[in-house]
Enzyme design. Sequence first.
Site, PDB file in Angstrom:
ATOM      1  N   SER A   1      15.326  26.372  16.284  1.00 38.09           N
ATOM      2  CA  SER A   1      14.553  27.610  16.214  1.00 38.09           C
ATOM      3  C   SER A   1      15.497  28.809  16.022  1.00 38.09           C
ATOM      4  CB  SER A   1      13.694  27.706  17.487  1.00 38.09           C
ATOM      5  OG  SER A   1      12.679  28.659  17.368  1.00 38.09           O
TER       6      SER A   1
ATOM      7  N   HIS B   1       6.776  22.307  16.977  1.00 38.92           N
ATOM      8  CA  HIS B   1       7.978  23.140  17.094  1.00 38.92           C
ATOM      9  C   HIS B   1       8.830  22.780  18.314  1.00 38.92           C
ATOM     10  CE1 HIS B   1      10.300  26.734  16.135  1.00 38.92           C
ATOM     11  NE2 HIS B   1      10.355  26.987  17.430  1.00 38.92           N
TER      12      HIS B   1
ATOM     13  N   ASP C   1       4.699  22.511  12.647  1.00 37.19           N
ATOM     14  CA  ASP C   1       5.144  23.901  12.649  1.00 37.19           C
ATOM     15  C   ASP C   1       4.135  24.721  11.840  1.00 37.19           C
ATOM     16  OD1 ASP C   1       7.464  24.955  13.993  1.00 37.19           O
ATOM     17  OD2 ASP C   1       8.735  23.584  12.854  1.00 37.19           O
TER      18      ASP C   1
HETATM   19  N1  LIG Z   1       5.802  33.337  21.799  1.00 38.18           N
HETATM   20  C1  LIG Z   1       6.554  32.171  21.449  1.00 38.18           C
HETATM   21  C2  LIG Z   1       7.411  31.793  22.618  1.00 38.18           C
HETATM   22  C3  LIG Z   1       8.541  30.897  22.248  1.00 38.18           C
HETATM   23  O1  LIG Z   1       8.786  30.677  21.093  1.00 38.18           O
HETATM   24  C4  LIG Z   1       9.350  30.313  23.343  1.00 38.18           C
HETATM   25  C5  LIG Z   1       9.111  30.686  24.659  1.00 38.18           C
HETATM   26  C6  LIG Z   1       9.853  30.115  25.678  1.00 38.18           C
HETATM   27  C7  LIG Z   1      10.855  29.219  25.391  1.00 38.18           C
HETATM   28  C8  LIG Z   1      11.104  28.859  24.076  1.00 38.18           C
HETATM   29  C9  LIG Z   1      10.346  29.418  23.050  1.00 38.18           C
HETATM   30  N2  LIG Z   1      10.511  29.087  21.726  1.00 38.18           N
HETATM   31  C10 LIG Z   1      11.324  28.208  21.147  1.00 38.18           C
HETATM   32  O2  LIG Z   1      12.209  27.585  21.628  1.00 38.18           O
HETATM   33  C11 LIG Z   1       5.590  31.061  21.084  1.00 38.18           C
HETATM   34  O3  LIG Z   1       4.463  31.334  20.753  1.00 38.18           O
HETATM   35  O4  LIG Z   1       5.951  29.895  21.089  1.00 38.18           O
END
Ligand SMILES: N[C@@H](CC(=O)c1ccccc1NC=O)C(=O)O
Length: 292
Positions: A152, A267, A235
Amino acid sequence: MQWMEMKKDELEKQYSPSRWSHRMAADDVIKAHVKALKEGTEQARSLAQTLINVPYGDGDGEKLDVYIPRTDSLDVNLVIYIHGGYWQFLSKEESGFMAVPLIDKDVVVVAVGYTIAPKGDMDLMVSQVRRSVVSVIQQYSHISGLYLCGHSAGAHLAAMVLSTDWSQYSVTPNIKGAFLVSGIFDLLPILSTYVNEPLKMTEEVAVRNSPSQLVPQLKQSSSGCQIVVAVAQNDSPEFRKQSEEYYKALEAAGLNVTMEDVANTDHFSIIEQLVDADYHLTKLLLKMMGKS
Ligand SMILES: N[C@@H](CC(=O)c1ccccc1NC=O)C(=O)O
């Protein structure tokens, strides 16, 4: 639809990975993600020899964790893992989760910490991961191969490492392979979204930190690197497009790159499953290192 034509609502949905999981509700998938990463990291710390909080710079958050295989082999590869979390969540403390199947194959795993927003900004995070790679190769000059893996936002940072002009640094890393998992390679679409609230990037910052704009530099610095661009089947269309377009740009530049569209993943599960030696991407990573 192009991101520029999207209303704010739609753009923010496209850049909310948790809202596209087919497994659970958005809040639950994030909770489960953090839990899986924590448990995997605890397991790795209990099984591997570790060096925790090794400094790679003088800054506060400039520390990394090393997971060391018990081996006498001289053919030891090293993977640097750069965690995700939209440059504002997670840390190296839950980023050793993929170490177990790798140390079993004599691979050293390094989980890099960096200063997430709002404390850190994009330029700092990019500088930190670059310096962490330099520090690792100075520390581990005897390894047979250096590999990068990022998820990511961490895939973005890994791509920025590959796109580094190393002339300003004391050594030039020879990165043999890179796994870019569900990454963001063009930062412009997130500028107007909630993702940028703690980051506070200007357009200029977003442009100079977008791997999509730095393909010629990547070709100069990392022409010998075997790159895997991996994206989850579930995704969002925007995330899938980010990977696809970056893959195509690298391919058109003549780089050694392959695209992996990983079936039955979202994801979060696309990276969580690296705890499993039988998972497709674990096997692919080991194969890249000649360890299958
Ligand atoms: N608002 C994001 C939050 C997010 O991507 C995320 C939140 C906490 C820990 C990891 C995250 N994303 C990817 O590793 C979502 O919708 O997934």
